[in-house]
Design a protein around this motif. Structure first.
Motif, mmCIF file in Angstrom:
data_model
loop_
_atom_site.group_PDB
_atom_site.id
_atom_site.type_symbol
_atom_site.label_atom_id
_atom_site.label_comp_id
_atom_site.label_asym_id
_atom_site.label_seq_id
_atom_site.Cartn_x
_atom_site.Cartn_y
_atom_site.Cartn_z
ATOM 1 N N PRO A 77 0.786 -1.231 0.000
ATOM 2 C CA PRO A 77 0.000 0.000 0.000
ATOM 3 C C PRO A 77 0.819 1.282 0.000
ATOM 4 O O PRO A 77 0.284 2.349 -0.317
ATOM 5 N N ALA A 78 2.098 1.203 0.323
ATOM 6 C CA ALA A 78 2.921 2.421 0.319
ATOM 7 C C ALA A 78 3.202 2.910 -1.101
ATOM 8 O O ALA A 78 3.516 4.082 -1.312
ATOM 9 N N VAL A 79 3.089 2.022 -2.083
ATOM 10 C CA VAL A 79 3.319 2.401 -3.477
ATOM 11 C C VAL A 79 2.067 3.075 -4.025
ATOM 12 O O VAL A 79 0.974 2.511 -3.983
ATOM 13 N N LYS A 80 2.216 4.280 -4.551
ATOM 14 C CA LYS A 80 1.087 4.988 -5.148
ATOM 15 C C LYS A 80 0.919 4.538 -6.595
ATOM 16 O O LYS A 80 1.892 4.508 -7.348
ATOM 17 N N VAL A 81 -0.299 4.187 -6.964
ATOM 18 C CA VAL A 81 -0.578 3.746 -8.331
ATOM 19 C C VAL A 81 -1.250 4.879 -9.096
ATOM 20 O O VAL A 81 -2.291 5.395 -8.676
ATOM 21 N N LEU A 82 -0.646 5.248 -10.225
ATOM 22 C CA LEU A 82 -1.212 6.268 -11.113
ATOM 23 C C LEU A 82 -1.664 5.576 -12.389
ATOM 24 O O LEU A 82 -0.848 5.027 -13.130
ATOM 25 N N ALA A 83 -2.973 5.559 -12.642
ATOM 26 C CA ALA A 83 -3.515 4.904 -13.824
ATOM 27 C C ALA A 83 -3.310 5.785 -15.050
ATOM 28 O O ALA A 83 -3.525 6.999 -15.006
ATOM 29 N N ALA A 101 -6.383 3.195 -7.160
ATOM 30 C CA ALA A 101 -5.461 4.113 -7.831
ATOM 31 C C ALA A 101 -5.504 5.485 -7.168
ATOM 32 O O ALA A 101 -6.560 5.957 -6.752
ATOM 33 N N ALA A 102 -4.358 6.134 -7.070
ATOM 34 C CA ALA A 102 -4.283 7.465 -6.471
ATOM 35 C C ALA A 102 -4.529 8.559 -7.493
ATOM 36 O O ALA A 102 -4.678 9.725 -7.132
ATOM 37 N N GLY A 103 -4.575 8.189 -8.766
ATOM 38 C CA GLY A 103 -4.817 9.194 -9.794
ATOM 39 C C GLY A 103 -5.089 8.551 -11.138
ATOM 40 O O GLY A 103 -4.925 7.334 -11.309
ATOM 41 N N TYR A 104 -5.519 9.381 -12.085
ATOM 42 C CA TYR A 104 -5.885 8.897 -13.413
ATOM 43 C C TYR A 104 -5.517 9.966 -14.432
ATOM 44 O O TYR A 104 -5.931 11.120 -14.309
ATOM 45 N N VAL A 105 -4.703 9.581 -15.430
ATOM 46 C CA VAL A 105 -4.270 10.501 -16.478
ATOM 47 C C VAL A 105 -4.558 9.868 -17.833
ATOM 48 O O VAL A 105 -4.322 8.669 -18.023
ATOM 49 N N ALA A 111 3.012 15.608 -21.657
ATOM 50 C CA ALA A 111 3.955 14.913 -20.786
ATOM 51 C C ALA A 111 4.142 15.656 -19.470
ATOM 52 O O ALA A 111 4.298 15.040 -18.406
ATOM 53 N N GLU A 112 4.091 16.982 -19.530
ATOM 54 C CA GLU A 112 4.238 17.781 -18.303
ATOM 55 C C GLU A 112 3.114 17.498 -17.315
ATOM 56 O O GLU A 112 3.310 17.541 -16.098
ATOM 57 N N GLU A 113 1.920 17.193 -17.851
ATOM 58 C CA GLU A 113 0.781 16.886 -16.986
ATOM 59 C C GLU A 113 1.000 15.567 -16.245
ATOM 60 O O GLU A 113 0.656 15.430 -15.069
ATOM 61 N N LEU A 114 1.581 14.594 -16.944
ATOM 62 C CA LEU A 114 1.870 13.316 -16.305
ATOM 63 C C LEU A 114 2.895 13.503 -15.187
ATOM 64 O O LEU A 114 2.748 12.945 -14.095
ATOM 65 N N ALA A 115 3.926 14.284 -15.456
ATOM 66 C CA ALA A 115 4.946 14.534 -14.434
ATOM 67 C C ALA A 115 4.322 15.207 -13.214
ATOM 68 O O ALA A 115 4.641 14.867 -12.063
ATOM 69 N N ARG A 116 3.414 16.151 -13.457
ATOM 70 C CA ARG A 116 2.732 16.824 -12.346
ATOM 71 C C ARG A 116 1.884 15.822 -11.562
ATOM 72 O O ARG A 116 1.879 15.844 -10.322
ATOM 73 N N ALA A 117 1.186 14.939 -12.276
ATOM 74 C CA ALA A 117 0.349 13.937 -11.614
ATOM 75 C C ALA A 117 1.195 13.026 -10.730
ATOM 76 O O ALA A 117 0.794 12.676 -9.616
ATOM 77 N N ILE A 118 2.371 12.642 -11.210
ATOM 78 C CA ILE A 118 3.252 11.785 -10.425
ATOM 79 C C ILE A 118 3.656 12.482 -9.135
ATOM 80 O O ILE A 118 3.643 11.890 -8.054
ATOM 81 N N THR A 126 -4.603 12.963 -4.373
ATOM 82 C CA THR A 126 -5.258 12.322 -5.503
ATOM 83 C C THR A 126 -5.249 13.250 -6.708
ATOM 84 O O THR A 126 -5.517 14.446 -6.573
ATOM 85 N N TYR A 127 -4.931 12.695 -7.872
ATOM 86 C CA TYR A 127 -4.883 13.506 -9.090
ATOM 87 C C TYR A 127 -5.878 12.959 -10.119
ATOM 88 O O TYR A 127 -5.889 11.761 -10.410
ATOM 89 N N LEU A 128 -6.696 13.852 -10.675
ATOM 90 C CA LEU A 128 -7.586 13.495 -11.772
ATOM 91 C C LEU A 128 -7.293 14.404 -12.948
ATOM 92 O O LEU A 128 -7.187 15.617 -12.789
ATOM 93 N N ASP A 129 -7.145 13.804 -14.126
ATOM 94 C CA ASP A 129 -6.929 14.586 -15.332
ATOM 95 C C ASP A 129 -8.012 15.659 -15.443
ATOM 96 O O ASP A 129 -9.196 15.367 -15.273
ATOM 97 N N PRO A 130 -7.647 16.919 -15.696
ATOM 98 C CA PRO A 130 -8.641 18.008 -15.757
ATOM 99 C C PRO A 130 -9.783 17.751 -16.719
ATOM 100 O O PRO A 130 -10.911 18.191 -16.496
ATOM 101 N N ASP A 131 -9.514 17.034 -17.825
ATOM 102 C CA ASP A 131 -10.560 16.796 -18.817
ATOM 103 C C ASP A 131 -11.626 15.816 -18.353
ATOM 104 O O ASP A 131 -12.699 15.738 -18.946
#
Length: 217
Positions: A77-83, A101-105, A111-118, A126-131
């Motif tokens: 559980p310590a590993v964050k999963v970004l879908a 999952a802690a986020g979805y992109v 690519a900059e958005e993915l780096a920000r999500a990470i 928690t990160y959700l793609d703005p779209d």
């Protein structure tokens, strides 16, 4: 303190995976420590490597991204999963969030958005793609009587526990985060879900989206 975030990348397209690895390795605060092309291999390698963040494609051979996410959240559980996915349908998003999952992109994101999500999910948010965030927040959870459920019905502790449940944290992790006993967290969780008429973790995630708990990390 470690200078760089340790990232794992799982995607079944070699060219895409290679490009993603090159971009992330070029970030001053990130390093890719491993990669995989199918879900089962991704789970095993993440269990071995214990990265900070696992970027997992939703559609992979052998084991789906959702199943891989469920196993990773259970076993490490310590590993964050970004879908990461080409799918923008909210059903996919809700499925991955419910799996832990802690986020979805979406893959068409910059690519900059993915780096920000990470960076966001690595920080425990928690990160959700703005779209896709807007349509998800608009999807409302309703009480058995048919009306929207009110956050005011919850105590502060119940709300905080449910927020962390929605973000994919396990009960033991929540107990540590809030300096509470595991049984106490279970009690707050059960009371909060009972008050709101929620039966499953997926319903907690949808409720959290309705309340804006997950918007903006």
């Amino acid at each position: 303190m470690r200078d760089k975030l340790r990232i794992f990348v799982a995607d079944d397209h070699p060219i895409f995976r290679s490009g993603l690895r090159s971009y992330l390795d070029a970030q001053p605060d990130m390093e890719v420590v491993g990669e995989a092309s199918d879900g089962a291999d991704a789970v095993q390698r993440v269990l071995d490597l214990r990265p900070d963040v696992a970027v997992v494609d939703v559609s992979m051979p052998g084991m789906s991204g959702a199943r891989a996410t469920e196993q990773l959240r259970r076993d490490c559980p310590a590993v964050k999963v970004l879908a990461l996915s080409a799918h923008e349908d909210r059903g996919y998003v809700q499925q991955l969030l419910a799996a832990g999952a802690a986020g979805y992109v979406v893959k068409r994101a910059a690519a900059e958005e993915l780096a920000r999500a990470i960076r966001v999910v690595a920080a425990g948010k928690t990160y959700l793609d703005p779209d896709i965030a807007g349509p998800l927040v608009a999807s409302r959870v309703r009480s058995p009587a048919g009306g929207p459920v009110a956050a005011a019905e919850l105590s502060d502790r119940e709300a905080e526990v449910l927020k962390q449940i929605a973000r994919g944290h396990a009960v033991k992790q929540i107990a540590a985060n809030l300096d509470l006993g595991v049984r106490t967290v279970e009690t707050y969780k059960a009371r909060g879900m009972e008050k709101l008429g929620l039966k499953t973790r997926a319903e907690v995630v949808r409720y959290a989206l309705q309340q804006g708990w997950l918007a903006g990390g």
